[in-house]
Design a protein around this motif. Sequence first.
Motif: not given
Length: 435
Positions: A149-150, A275-278, A282-283, A349-351
Amino acid sequence: MHAGNEGAAVQSSHGRSYAIYMLILLLLASTLSNADRHVLSVLLPSIKAEFGLSNSMLGLIAGPVFIVPYVLFTMPLARLADRWSRRSVLAGAVFVWSVASAACGMAAQTWHLMCARLVVGMGEAGGGPASQSLVATLFTKRRNLAMGVLASGIYCGIVVGLTGGAAIAEAAGWRMAFIALALPGIPLALLIWWTGPRRLRKVVTAAPAQGKPAGVLAHCMRIRSLVLLALGMGIFNIYGYGAATWMPSYFTLSHGMSMVEAGAWMGVGAACGGVVGSIASGVIVEALVPRHKSWQLRVPALGLLLSWPLSLIVFSLPGGTALPIGGYPVPAVALLSVTTSFLSSLWMGPSYAALARLVPADLRAQTIGLLGVVMNVMGSLLGPPIAGLVSDLLTERFGTESLRYSLLTMSSLILVGGLMLWRAADHYGKEVVEV
């Protein structure tokens, strides 16, 4: 307090609703930061016309003039955030970059613009490490989703900066675009200052040598997955920052779009793809990591590897190629950009969530800052000016198409970055110190 329990203590003190509230404020700060940073891209043609600058000079303003102070101030401000107050550092950073971005709109000469962009870089140096460290502390559970999200703030900022900036510039001139996008940052800085979390108590810190910049670097250099992650993202961002700066001009020169159309389509790509990819990253990672920890970095690697062939197509499409959708001819390059934005946004996000699990809590902001320095030295310092310089060198042969071939050549760096991330995933599971 044990470093691994700091986040739980903060959550238990403030509650989950407060953590979500802070995530929203941090998302807004990230959005404004990236809007102020990327609005320059869509305004380059107007600035070039007014000041009579070459592409090489514009690349210098977009790259080194911004990134050199960013690099110089990142580690000192990250250390200040770790040792003193992440809330205060972040609030001050938002205030400084907002005022400086407004000053860009008041520049009467080229050196005025360069000085203002330099201060924007100084301010933004304090934003990322403090924000990501706060999220890692507030969200011990669902951290990948929170980081995603961030991270979406980058793409929200691109939407606001390119689409909003182009619309404002079309209606009121390029100067007003800088000013209008900068003003919301001042009340946001005050809100972060008044309502941001204070440290509950002193967290057990790392050894004194590790707390110093040289010690942090030495500590990080011993973590192979972190070294490979930093190099992979730095290499990718040479292309990424170059493309972010010059893509609106490519849309204008090679595909006949107006400034507003280029900004709008770039914004659509960032909104629908980035935005959708970020958030999706996470999901996806939350679902796959329980099966094997390596998925934490496999997902970002796959995103880059799959986006590379699509990027080759983006820079090979003939100008004006369109697909009829609902009776409206939609530029094919814009549609493909939505997909490439989605895939290339899976990394962030994952990184950063992976990074938070590789170092102690009291070194997070500095380690995030160090990663940011590597990415920006390699990416922002090199990407925009190299793309502009290669474009200038190719102008005699390819004319207005020179930018197309400059970006096409640089897109090979996506593949290299993806392969480095894939290799980092091989080591990640063995090096996690905090879950």
